[in-house]
Design a protein around this motif. Structure first.
Motif, short mmCIF file in Angstrom:
data_model
loop_
_atom_site.label_atom_id
_atom_site.label_comp_id
_atom_site.label_asym_id
_atom_site.label_seq_id
_atom_site.Cartn_x
_atom_site.Cartn_y
_atom_site.Cartn_z
N ALA A 132 0.84 -1.21 0.00
CA ALA A 132 0.00 0.00 0.00
C ALA A 132 0.87 1.26 0.00
N LYS A 133 0.41 2.27 -0.72
CA LYS A 133 1.18 3.52 -0.85
C LYS A 133 1.45 4.18 0.49
N ASP A 134 0.50 4.02 1.42
CA ASP A 134 0.69 4.70 2.71
C ASP A 134 1.48 3.86 3.71
N ASN A 135 2.05 2.76 3.24
CA ASN A 135 2.83 1.92 4.16
C ASN A 135 4.31 1.90 3.77
N GLU A 136 4.89 3.09 3.80
CA GLU A 136 6.32 3.25 3.45
C GLU A 136 7.20 2.44 4.39
N GLU A 137 6.74 2.31 5.63
CA GLU A 137 7.53 1.61 6.63
C GLU A 137 7.72 0.14 6.22
N LEU A 138 6.63 -0.48 5.80
CA LEU A 138 6.73 -1.88 5.39
C LEU A 138 7.58 -2.01 4.13
N LEU A 139 7.41 -1.05 3.21
CA LEU A 139 8.18 -1.07 1.97
C LEU A 139 9.68 -1.09 2.27
#
Ligand code: ARG
Length: 256
Positions: A221-228
């Motif tokens: 998801a775009k709003d999950n930079e942390e996971l990325l």
């Protein structure tokens, strides 16, 4: 006497903290620092051997193993959700799943909706035909009926060919069945699953001429930079340590 008292105190603290750990709604699980492991959900379409497929009650394959290795590095429990291929990105954007991992090609269109991790494999779209077919390359598909799995890049390629009738199936396997029954003239699908389909049924072949090179990556998801970021670090580790090659070699033999 004093020592014994301290020992008892320690035991009491232990019991108290255990009770705390066992209680519901413990925020520790979310922070990743508690004893309990958080769960990370992978969305896939397990109709795509060797990347993901069913083996008994399990979903196995390269992507399943990569996800397990990444989850381990993140200290999380992996849960795999099987769904239609074109439901994977909606599952990720809606938060139903944390990531999509499904031999999924990075495309600019998909990048409008999700972020992609660093790539972990390359692939090509190939054409499967009957052994006695007169089709020898993409140009011969004009005027023909081509089967694809709904919502895949094969679907996009086939759709772009002039004067082609595209038949869309929920599973690649169903497209191959239709080809065997002469309902369609060819199937466009990713190279590794194509090899498996051709090996499993008589009278099919893969044409030498393939469509363009593609890259597979995890959709987040775009709003999950942390996971990325975490996933990219984990993937880099797996590449560096040779673990990724090991996983791929387990499912794809090098001499093919
Ligand atoms: N690489 C193709 C795409 O991204 C096909 C992927 C199909 N994957 C699957 N698990 N069925 O569109």
């Amino acid at each position: 006497m004093k020592k014994k008292w301290l020992g008892l105190m320690a035991a009491a603290v232990c019991v108290l903290s255990m009770a705390a750990c066992g209680s519901k709604n413990e925020p520790a699980a979310d922070s990743g620092e508690g004893e309990e492991k958080g769960t990370i959900v992978m969305a896939t379409n397990a109709e795509f051997q060797p990347w993901e497929y069913h083996e008994g009650d399990d979903i196995v394959g390269i992507d399943a193993d990569i996800a397990a290795a990444v989850a381990e590095k993140l200290g999380m429990e992996l849960k795999i959700e099987d769904m239609a291929f074109d439901s994977i990105i909606p599952a990720v954007t809606s938060g139903k799943a944390d990531f999509g991992l499904a031999g999924m090609t990075v495309t600019p269109k998909r990048e409008e909706n999700v972020n992609f991790s660093d790539t972990y494999a390359t692939a090509t779209q190939v054409i499967i035909v009957k052994e006695d077919s007169e089709i020898v390359g993409p140009d011969d598909l004009t005027g023909k009926t081509v089967g694809v799995q709904l919502g895949t890049t094969g679907d996009v390629y086939a759709d772009d060919i002039e004067d082609v009738t595209v038949e869309r199936y929920n599973k690649g396997f169903e497209a191959v069945q239709a080809l065997l029954q002469d309902k369609i003239d060819a199937v466009v699908i990713d190279n590794e699953p194509a090899k498996v389909f051709v090996a499993e049924s008589e009278g099919l072949k893969i044409l030498d001429e393939a469509f363009t090179e593609e890259e597979y990556a995890m959709a987040i998801a775009k709003d999950n930079e942390e996971l990325l970021e975490k996933v990219n670090t984990a993937l880099a580790d797996l590449k560096e340590s040779g673990k990724l090659d090991e996983i791929i070699a387990k499912y794809i033999s090098a001499d093919e």
